[in-house]
Design an enzyme around this catalytic site. Structure first.
Site, PDB file in Angstrom:
ATOM      1  N   LYS A   1     -38.596 -43.292  73.033  1.00  0.00           N
ATOM      2  CA  LYS A   1     -37.650 -42.271  72.558  1.00  0.00           C
ATOM      3  C   LYS A   1     -38.376 -41.045  71.998  1.00  0.00           C
ATOM      4  CE  LYS A   1     -35.745 -45.064  69.544  1.00  0.00           C
ATOM      5  NZ  LYS A   1     -36.580 -46.250  69.758  1.00  0.00           N
TER       6      LYS A   1
ATOM      7  N   ARG B   1     -27.874 -45.869  64.724  1.00  0.00           N
ATOM      8  CA  ARG B   1     -28.337 -47.226  65.039  1.00  0.00           C
ATOM      9  C   ARG B   1     -27.299 -48.278  64.678  1.00  0.00           C
ATOM     10  NH1 ARG B   1     -34.269 -45.837  64.580  1.00  0.00           N
ATOM     11  NH2 ARG B   1     -35.448 -47.661  65.236  1.00  0.00           N
TER      12      ARG B   1
ATOM     13  N   ARG C   1     -49.435 -48.399  69.425  1.00  0.00           N
ATOM     14  CA  ARG C   1     -49.077 -47.004  69.108  1.00  0.00           C
ATOM     15  C   ARG C   1     -50.002 -46.419  68.034  1.00  0.00           C
ATOM     16  NH1 ARG C   1     -43.003 -45.770  68.217  1.00  0.00           N
ATOM     17  NH2 ARG C   1     -43.084 -47.693  66.996  1.00  0.00           N
TER      18      ARG C   1
ATOM     19  N   ARG D   1     -48.864 -46.979  62.312  1.00  0.00           N
ATOM     20  CA  ARG D   1     -47.806 -47.217  61.328  1.00  0.00           C
ATOM     21  C   ARG D   1     -47.890 -48.640  60.794  1.00  0.00           C
ATOM     22  NH1 ARG D   1     -42.529 -45.372  64.616  1.00  0.00           N
ATOM     23  NH2 ARG D   1     -41.730 -47.171  63.497  1.00  0.00           N
TER      24      ARG D   1
ATOM     25  N   ARG E   1     -38.078 -56.114  64.292  1.00  0.00           N
ATOM     26  CA  ARG E   1     -37.353 -54.869  64.610  1.00  0.00           C
ATOM     27  C   ARG E   1     -36.606 -54.995  65.937  1.00  0.00           C
ATOM     28  NH1 ARG E   1     -42.315 -51.338  64.212  1.00  0.00           N
ATOM     29  NH2 ARG E   1     -41.110 -49.778  65.344  1.00  0.00           N
TER      30      ARG E   1
HETATM   31  P1  ADP Z   1     -40.063 -45.133  70.328  1.00  0.00           P
HETATM   32  O1  ADP Z   1     -39.879 -43.779  69.684  1.00  0.00           O
HETATM   33  O2  ADP Z   1     -38.930 -45.484  71.250  1.00  0.00           O
HETATM   34  O3  ADP Z   1     -40.336 -46.219  69.343  1.00  0.00           O
HETATM   35  P2  ADP Z   1     -42.586 -44.016  71.334  1.00  0.00           P
HETATM   36  O4  ADP Z   1     -42.187 -42.808  72.104  1.00  0.00           O
HETATM   37  O5  ADP Z   1     -43.174 -43.813  69.993  1.00  0.00           O
HETATM   38  O6  ADP Z   1     -41.334 -45.039  71.264  1.00  0.00           O
HETATM   39  O7  ADP Z   1     -43.585 -44.844  72.233  1.00  0.00           O
HETATM   40  C1  ADP Z   1     -44.150 -46.061  71.754  1.00  0.00           C
HETATM   41  C2  ADP Z   1     -45.599 -46.144  72.222  1.00  0.00           C
HETATM   42  O8  ADP Z   1     -45.628 -46.297  73.629  1.00  0.00           O
HETATM   43  C3  ADP Z   1     -46.450 -44.907  71.908  1.00  0.00           C
HETATM   44  O9  ADP Z   1     -47.766 -45.355  71.653  1.00  0.00           O
HETATM   45  C4  ADP Z   1     -46.393 -44.098  73.193  1.00  0.00           C
HETATM   46  O10 ADP Z   1     -47.598 -43.321  73.371  1.00  0.00           O
HETATM   47  C5  ADP Z   1     -46.302 -45.188  74.256  1.00  0.00           C
HETATM   48  N1  ADP Z   1     -45.465 -44.801  75.389  1.00  0.00           N
HETATM   49  C6  ADP Z   1     -44.336 -44.067  75.402  1.00  0.00           C
HETATM   50  N2  ADP Z   1     -43.842 -43.935  76.651  1.00  0.00           N
HETATM   51  C7  ADP Z   1     -44.682 -44.621  77.460  1.00  0.00           C
HETATM   52  C8  ADP Z   1     -44.720 -44.885  78.884  1.00  0.00           C
HETATM   53  N3  ADP Z   1     -43.777 -44.410  79.701  1.00  0.00           N
HETATM   54  N4  ADP Z   1     -45.727 -45.634  79.346  1.00  0.00           N
HETATM   55  C9  ADP Z   1     -46.693 -46.116  78.536  1.00  0.00           C
HETATM   56  N5  ADP Z   1     -46.713 -45.921  77.200  1.00  0.00           N
HETATM   57  C10 ADP Z   1     -45.718 -45.185  76.669  1.00  0.00           C
HETATM   58  P1  ADP Z   2     -38.858 -47.235  66.282  1.00  0.00           P
HETATM   59  O1  ADP Z   2     -37.941 -46.463  67.157  1.00  0.00           O
HETATM   60  O2  ADP Z   2     -40.236 -47.336  66.810  1.00  0.00           O
HETATM   61  O3  ADP Z   2     -38.275 -48.545  65.880  1.00  0.00           O
HETATM   62  P2  ADP Z   2     -38.360 -45.420  64.023  1.00  0.00           P
HETATM   63  O4  ADP Z   2     -39.456 -44.508  63.645  1.00  0.00           O
HETATM   64  O5  ADP Z   2     -37.167 -44.862  64.698  1.00  0.00           O
HETATM   65  O6  ADP Z   2     -39.047 -46.564  64.867  1.00  0.00           O
HETATM   66  O7  ADP Z   2     -37.839 -46.195  62.725  1.00  0.00           O
HETATM   67  C1  ADP Z   2     -38.717 -46.775  61.800  1.00  0.00           C
HETATM   68  C2  ADP Z   2     -37.899 -47.457  60.698  1.00  0.00           C
HETATM   69  O8  ADP Z   2     -37.145 -46.458  59.979  1.00  0.00           O
HETATM   70  C3  ADP Z   2     -36.861 -48.474  61.158  1.00  0.00           C
HETATM   71  O9  ADP Z   2     -37.418 -49.758  61.357  1.00  0.00           O
HETATM   72  C4  ADP Z   2     -35.885 -48.449  59.981  1.00  0.00           C
HETATM   73  O10 ADP Z   2     -36.402 -49.153  58.861  1.00  0.00           O
HETATM   74  C5  ADP Z   2     -35.866 -46.975  59.604  1.00  0.00           C
HETATM   75  N1  ADP Z   2     -34.835 -46.243  60.360  1.00  0.00           N
HETATM   76  C6  ADP Z   2     -35.045 -45.254  61.267  1.00  0.00           C
HETATM   77  N2  ADP Z   2     -33.878 -44.810  61.756  1.00  0.00           N
HETATM   78  C7  ADP Z   2     -32.899 -45.532  61.160  1.00  0.00           C
HETATM   79  C8  ADP Z   2     -31.485 -45.561  61.256  1.00  0.00           C
HETATM   80  N3  ADP Z   2     -30.819 -44.730  62.083  1.00  0.00           N
HETATM   81  N4  ADP Z   2     -30.805 -46.460  60.494  1.00  0.00           N
HETATM   82  C9  ADP Z   2     -31.439 -47.274  59.652  1.00  0.00           C
HETATM   83  N5  ADP Z   2     -32.773 -47.308  59.509  1.00  0.00           N
HETATM   84  C10 ADP Z   2     -33.512 -46.458  60.253  1.00  0.00           C
END
Ligand code: ADP
Ligand code: ADP
Ligand code: ZN
Length: 227
Positions: free
Chosen positions: A13, A88, A127, A160, A171
């Site tokens: 995302k 979410r 990541r 992180r 998660r």
């Molecule tokens: P999210 O915001 O959904 O948690 P991220 O965009 O932070 O996901 O991506 C999670 C990890 O995967 C990061 O380390 C990112 O560089 C990697 N990543 C994202 N998209 C891809 C992809 N299409 N192929 C391989 N790795 C990816």
């Molecule tokens: P990812 O997409 O990789 O799970 P985020 O960076 O979006 O990670 O979220 C990290 C943390 O921040 C979540 O595990 C949660 O604790 C909190 N968080 C983020 N967005 C929300 C949301 N919309 N509602 C509740 N908690 C959230």
């Protein structure tokens, strides 16, 4: 235009939202990034959120909703927002719909990014993010040239604390229980665009762009600006 990116942790995302922000001039607003900024600055909101984030639990709805609605009606978001990681829960989705309506704005599309669980876990634990310019890297899929250092700005890369295997698994379970129901909600509204998040970043971007109809818009704009 307002777009939501929804999907499990690690789906891509944040990566895709950053690319879309470049392409569209919409503002990328990530709830997780806002929480991390508040925690870093030790604001009251950051202190409230900390224990939830570190355990991989969702932060309570009233806290999240207040934080996001404060952010997305600022002037720099007036051309539209790419919501990353929000909503979410059903309650968050309802609060967003209500606020958009009050401001005479619309929700135009919901992009649902997904990938298999083993891929998600590998992406999450691999990541790394640049502390200075926030560029995302991945130890397995997209490592930096120099270990621990950003290719673009020489900034330090960090992992992180909630990206360890145990919290990542939790998660994913939280996502299945609390966020998955939103997918059907948005499908029933006719807003859902399902995108396969597997494949390299550019391939996934092409799918998102196509689903949102941005490719043709860009082509049309190009035609219109040609003599
Ligand atoms: P999210 O915001 O959904 O948690 P991220 O965009 O932070 O996901 O991506 C999670 C990890 O995967 C990061 O380390 C990112 O560089 C990697 N990543 C994202 N998209 C891809 C992809 N299409 N192929 C391989 N790795 C990816
Ligand atoms: P990812 O997409 O990789 O799970 P985020 O960076 O979006 O990670 O979220 C990290 C943390 O921040 C979540 O595990 C949660 O604790 C909190 N968080 C983020 N967005 C929300 C949301 N919309 N509602 C509740 N908690 C959230
Ligand atoms: Zn950097």
């Amino acid at each position: 235009m307002n777009v939501i990116l929804v999907g499990p942790p690690g789906a891509g995302k944040g990566t895709q939202a950053a690319v879309l922000e470049e392409k569209t001039k919409l503002k990328h607003v990530a709830s997780g990034d806002l929480f991390r900024q508040h925690m870093l600055n030790e604001t009251p909101l950051g202190l409230q959120a900390r224990s939830f984030v570190s355990r991989g639990e969702l932060v309570p709805d009233d806290i999240v909703i207040g934080m996001i609605l404060d952010r997305v009606f600022q002037p720099d978001c007036s051309r539209g927002v790419i919501f990353d990681g929000f909503p979410r829960t059903q309650e968050q989705a309802q609060a967003l719909a209500h606020a958009l309506q009050l401001h005479h704005k619309t929700l135009d599309a919901v992009v649902f990014l997904s990938a298999p669980r083993d891929t998600l876990l590998k992406r999450i634990v691999g990541r790394q993010t640049c502390r200075t310019c926030q560029t995302p890297y991945n130890l397995y899929y997209n490592p930096s040239r120099e270990e621990g250092m950003c290719d673009l700005c020489n900034g330090t890369l960090y992992t992180r604390p909630d990206d360890n295997l145990e919290t990542a698994r939790h998660r994913l379970d939280v996502y299945m229980a609390q966020t998955m129901p939103l997918i059907e909600h948005y499908r029933s509204l006719g807003l859902l665009h399902e995108v396969d998040g597997l494949g390299d970043v550019h391939e996934v971007t092409a799918r998102v762009v196509q689903q949102l109809g941005l490719a043709s818009t860009e082509a049309e704009e190009h035609c219109l600006t040609q003599p």
